[in-house]
Motif scaffolding. Structure first.
Motif, PDB file in Angstrom:
ATOM      1  N   SER A  37       0.886  -1.109  -0.065  1.00 26.43           N
ATOM      2  CA  SER A  37      -0.033   0.014   0.014  1.00 26.43           C
ATOM      3  C   SER A  37       0.686   1.353  -0.011  1.00 26.43           C
ATOM      4  O   SER A  37       1.953   1.529   0.862  1.00 26.43           O
ATOM      5  CB  SER A  37      -1.064  -0.122   1.364  1.00 26.43           C
ATOM      6  OG  SER A  37      -1.775  -1.193   1.302  1.00 26.43           O
ATOM      7  N   CYS A  38       0.490   2.442  -0.866  1.00 28.68           N
ATOM      8  CA  CYS A  38       1.199   3.458  -0.785  1.00 28.68           C
ATOM      9  C   CYS A  38       0.225   4.674  -0.949  1.00 28.68           C
ATOM     10  O   CYS A  38      -0.898   4.561  -1.343  1.00 28.68           O
ATOM     11  CB  CYS A  38       2.275   3.491  -2.039  1.00 28.68           C
ATOM     12  SG  CYS A  38       1.451   3.252  -3.565  1.00 28.68           S
ATOM     13  N   ILE A  39       0.826   5.731  -0.546  1.00 33.17           N
ATOM     14  CA  ILE A  39       0.145   6.988  -0.422  1.00 33.17           C
ATOM     15  C   ILE A  39       0.856   8.183  -1.232  1.00 33.17           C
ATOM     16  O   ILE A  39       2.176   7.937  -1.495  1.00 33.17           O
ATOM     17  CB  ILE A  39      -0.303   7.664   0.847  1.00 33.17           C
ATOM     18  CG1 ILE A  39       0.987   7.723   1.821  1.00 33.17           C
ATOM     19  CG2 ILE A  39      -1.554   6.692   1.331  1.00 33.17           C
ATOM     20  CD1 ILE A  39       0.563   8.123   3.065  1.00 33.17           C
ATOM     21  N   TRP A  40       0.243   9.285  -1.715  1.00 30.43           N
ATOM     22  CA  TRP A  40       0.891  10.194  -2.150  1.00 30.43           C
ATOM     23  C   TRP A  40       0.030  11.426  -1.872  1.00 30.43           C
ATOM     24  O   TRP A  40      -1.177  11.211  -1.691  1.00 30.43           O
ATOM     25  CB  TRP A  40       1.397  10.201  -3.645  1.00 30.43           C
ATOM     26  CG  TRP A  40       0.087   9.716  -4.688  1.00 30.43           C
ATOM     27  CD1 TRP A  40      -0.604  10.873  -5.458  1.00 30.43           C
ATOM     28  CD2 TRP A  40      -0.346   8.713  -5.007  1.00 30.43           C
ATOM     29  NE1 TRP A  40      -1.704  10.348  -5.912  1.00 30.43           N
ATOM     30  CE2 TRP A  40      -1.493   9.029  -5.833  1.00 30.43           C
ATOM     31  CE3 TRP A  40      -0.097   7.195  -4.647  1.00 30.43           C
ATOM     32  CZ2 TRP A  40      -2.174   7.783  -6.130  1.00 30.43           C
ATOM     33  CZ3 TRP A  40      -0.893   6.267  -5.017  1.00 30.43           C
ATOM     34  CH2 TRP A  40      -1.998   6.618  -6.038  1.00 30.43           C
ATOM     35  N   ASP A  41       0.475  12.615  -2.293  1.00 28.91           N
ATOM     36  CA  ASP A  41      -0.256  13.908  -2.052  1.00 28.91           C
ATOM     37  C   ASP A  41      -0.895  14.280  -3.677  1.00 28.91           C
ATOM     38  O   ASP A  41       0.002  14.809  -4.618  1.00 28.91           O
ATOM     39  CB  ASP A  41       0.467  15.143  -1.715  1.00 28.91           C
ATOM     40  CG  ASP A  41      -0.242  16.453  -1.356  1.00 28.91           C
ATOM     41  OD1 ASP A  41      -1.561  16.337  -1.351  1.00 28.91           O
ATOM     42  OD2 ASP A  41       0.227  17.438  -1.555  1.00 28.91           O
ATOM     43  N   PRO A  42      -1.935  14.034  -3.895  1.00 32.57           N
ATOM     44  CA  PRO A  42      -2.858  13.893  -5.333  1.00 32.57           C
ATOM     45  C   PRO A  42      -2.926  15.516  -5.649  1.00 32.57           C
ATOM     46  O   PRO A  42      -3.373  16.184  -4.779  1.00 32.57           O
ATOM     47  CB  PRO A  42      -3.781  13.114  -5.228  1.00 32.57           C
ATOM     48  CG  PRO A  42      -4.451  13.144  -3.884  1.00 32.57           C
ATOM     49  CD  PRO A  42      -3.179  13.302  -2.923  1.00 32.57           C
ATOM     50  N   TYR A  48      -4.785   9.238 -11.690  1.00 30.70           N
ATOM     51  CA  TYR A  48      -3.556   8.572 -11.770  1.00 30.70           C
ATOM     52  C   TYR A  48      -3.475   7.192 -12.019  1.00 30.70           C
ATOM     53  O   TYR A  48      -4.552   6.533 -12.020  1.00 30.70           O
ATOM     54  CB  TYR A  48      -2.646   8.666 -10.300  1.00 30.70           C
ATOM     55  CG  TYR A  48      -2.291   9.953  -9.863  1.00 30.70           C
ATOM     56  CD1 TYR A  48      -1.302  10.718 -10.425  1.00 30.70           C
ATOM     57  CD2 TYR A  48      -3.301  10.686  -9.094  1.00 30.70           C
ATOM     58  CE1 TYR A  48      -0.902  11.885  -9.582  1.00 30.70           C
ATOM     59  CE2 TYR A  48      -2.939  12.015  -8.748  1.00 30.70           C
ATOM     60  CZ  TYR A  48      -1.908  12.571  -9.057  1.00 30.70           C
ATOM     61  OH  TYR A  48      -1.535  13.653  -8.914  1.00 30.70           O
ATOM     62  N   ARG A  49      -2.271   6.654 -12.651  1.00 29.16           N
ATOM     63  CA  ARG A  49      -2.354   5.251 -12.986  1.00 29.16           C
ATOM     64  C   ARG A  49      -1.014   4.937 -12.214  1.00 29.16           C
ATOM     65  O   ARG A  49       0.199   5.521 -12.221  1.00 29.16           O
ATOM     66  CB  ARG A  49      -1.908   5.004 -14.414  1.00 29.16           C
ATOM     67  CG  ARG A  49      -1.636   3.598 -14.727  1.00 29.16           C
ATOM     68  CD  ARG A  49      -1.595   3.235 -15.954  1.00 29.16           C
ATOM     69  NE  ARG A  49      -0.540   3.848 -16.943  1.00 29.16           N
ATOM     70  CZ  ARG A  49      -0.651   4.846 -17.708  1.00 29.16           C
ATOM     71  NH1 ARG A  49      -1.908   5.080 -18.137  1.00 29.16           N
ATOM     72  NH2 ARG A  49       0.500   5.154 -18.474  1.00 29.16           N
ATOM     73  N   PRO A  68      -8.848   6.994  -9.428  1.00 29.39           N
ATOM     74  CA  PRO A  68      -9.486   8.182  -9.712  1.00 29.39           C
ATOM     75  C   PRO A  68      -9.245   9.406  -9.032  1.00 29.39           C
ATOM     76  O   PRO A  68      -8.366   9.500  -8.149  1.00 29.39           O
ATOM     77  CB  PRO A  68     -11.010   7.741  -9.223  1.00 29.39           C
ATOM     78  CG  PRO A  68     -10.921   6.225  -8.964  1.00 29.39           C
ATOM     79  CD  PRO A  68      -9.443   6.132  -8.715  1.00 29.39           C
ATOM     80  N   LYS A  69      -9.521  10.502  -9.601  1.00 32.47           N
ATOM     81  CA  LYS A  69      -9.179  12.027  -9.016  1.00 32.47           C
ATOM     82  C   LYS A  69      -9.616  11.842  -7.484  1.00 32.47           C
ATOM     83  O   LYS A  69     -10.788  11.356  -7.136  1.00 32.47           O
ATOM     84  CB  LYS A  69     -10.069  12.936  -9.936  1.00 32.47           C
ATOM     85  CG  LYS A  69      -9.798  13.295 -11.130  1.00 32.47           C
ATOM     86  CD  LYS A  69     -10.571  14.380 -11.668  1.00 32.47           C
ATOM     87  CE  LYS A  69     -10.016  14.943 -12.919  1.00 32.47           C
ATOM     88  NZ  LYS A  69     -10.850  15.781 -13.551  1.00 32.47           N
ATOM     89  N   GLY A  70      -8.895  12.547  -6.560  1.00 29.21           N
ATOM     90  CA  GLY A  70      -8.997  12.840  -5.397  1.00 29.21           C
ATOM     91  C   GLY A  70      -8.540  11.734  -4.645  1.00 29.21           C
ATOM     92  O   GLY A  70      -8.575  11.746  -3.309  1.00 29.21           O
ATOM     93  N   GLN A  71      -7.885  10.565  -5.029  1.00 37.84           N
ATOM     94  CA  GLN A  71      -7.626   9.406  -4.272  1.00 37.84           C
ATOM     95  C   GLN A  71      -6.073   9.539  -4.174  1.00 37.84           C
ATOM     96  O   GLN A  71      -5.462  10.118  -5.194  1.00 37.84           O
ATOM     97  CB  GLN A  71      -8.117   7.946  -4.608  1.00 37.84           C
ATOM     98  CG  GLN A  71      -9.478   7.817  -4.367  1.00 37.84           C
ATOM     99  CD  GLN A  71      -9.751   6.517  -4.495  1.00 37.84           C
ATOM    100  OE1 GLN A  71      -9.135   5.394  -4.892  1.00 37.84           O
ATOM    101  NE2 GLN A  71     -11.070   6.156  -4.580  1.00 37.84           N
ATOM    102  N   GLY A  72      -5.423   9.140  -3.423  1.00 35.88           N
ATOM    103  CA  GLY A  72      -4.038   9.041  -3.098  1.00 35.88           C
ATOM    104  C   GLY A  72      -3.377   9.038  -1.693  1.00 35.88           C
ATOM    105  O   GLY A  72      -2.815   8.597  -1.273  1.00 35.88           O
ATOM    106  N   LYS A  73      -4.180   9.823  -1.032  1.00 35.60           N
ATOM    107  CA  LYS A  73      -4.007  10.116   0.578  1.00 35.60           C
ATOM    108  C   LYS A  73      -4.562   9.103   1.391  1.00 35.60           C
ATOM    109  O   LYS A  73      -5.688   8.553   0.817  1.00 35.60           O
ATOM    110  CB  LYS A  73      -4.165  11.235   0.878  1.00 35.60           C
ATOM    111  CG  LYS A  73      -3.379  12.657   0.604  1.00 35.60           C
ATOM    112  CD  LYS A  73      -3.968  13.848   1.495  1.00 35.60           C
ATOM    113  CE  LYS A  73      -2.861  14.925   1.006  1.00 35.60           C
ATOM    114  NZ  LYS A  73      -3.211  16.063   2.029  1.00 35.60           N
ATOM    115  N   ALA A  74      -4.111   8.825   2.605  1.00 38.73           N
ATOM    116  CA  ALA A  74      -4.805   7.791   3.241  1.00 38.73           C
ATOM    117  C   ALA A  74      -6.079   8.641   3.905  1.00 38.73           C
ATOM    118  O   ALA A  74      -6.193   9.584   4.067  1.00 38.73           O
ATOM    119  CB  ALA A  74      -3.997   7.371   4.506  1.00 38.73           C
ATOM    120  N   SER A  82      -7.055   4.539   0.421  1.00 43.23           N
ATOM    121  CA  SER A  82      -8.168   4.678  -0.305  1.00 43.23           C
ATOM    122  C   SER A  82      -8.162   3.900  -1.597  1.00 43.23           C
ATOM    123  O   SER A  82      -8.021   4.623  -2.759  1.00 43.23           O
ATOM    124  CB  SER A  82      -8.227   6.249  -0.541  1.00 43.23           C
ATOM    125  OG  SER A  82      -7.635   7.251  -0.146  1.00 43.23           O
ATOM    126  N   GLY A  83      -7.508   2.851  -1.494  1.00 44.54           N
ATOM    127  CA  GLY A  83      -7.624   1.980  -2.779  1.00 44.54           C
ATOM    128  C   GLY A  83      -6.194   1.876  -3.602  1.00 44.54           C
ATOM    129  O   GLY A  83      -5.949   1.594  -4.603  1.00 44.54           O
TER     130      GLY A  83
END
Length: 137
Positions: A37-42, A48-49, A68-74, A82-83
């Motif tokens: 699992s990873c996160i980033w500041d979207p 994103y892919r 999808p847009k808006g996902q990336g952060k925990a 978030s997936g």
């Protein structure tokens, strides 16, 4: 006589493309034997892919998941991702993950890679769950 293009028109119109930001490097959040699992500041305007591959495979053979847009952060509510989890990985293996930003159908170049080792498969039923065998670089 009719002339085309009209003298006042630019014979070479310029196409404008959406500025796609450079994607951030994914940050490690968690891993086990078969998932990372990873996160980033979207960027709120980008989807994103998340591309991933086992080392030393080439990027031409990579797998990916669409984010999808808006996902990336925990998720701030329960601390779960978030997936942004890649699954069905091999235990005790090294994986490379990277992001491609997508804005208005235009893709960025791939971003910087995150390299993570999945955990060793547990061999005993009372394995200590608190010890993580991940290496992050």
């Amino acid at each position: 006589t009719l002339r085309y293009p009209p003298p006042s028109a630019d014979p070479f119109p310029k196409l404008t493309m959406a500025a796609v930001p450079v994607p951030p490097k994914p940050e490690w959040q968690d891993c086990d034997e078969t998932s990372i699992s990873c996160i980033w500041d979207p960027d709120p305007d980008c989807s994103y892919r998340l591309e991933y591959k086992e080392f030393p495979d080439s990027w031409e053979e990579c797998m990916s998941i669409e984010i999808p847009k808006g996902q990336g952060k925990a998720d701030a509510g329960d601390g779960k991702d978030s997936g942004n989890t890649v699954e069905e990985l091999n235990p005790t293996s090294t994986y490379c993950l990277r992001l491609v930003a997508i804005k208005d159908g235009v893709e960025s170049e791939p971003g910087e890679e995150l390299i993570v080792d999945t955990q060793a498969a547990k061999c005993t039923p009372d394995a200590d769950e608190s010890k993580k065998n991940c290496v992050i670089s």
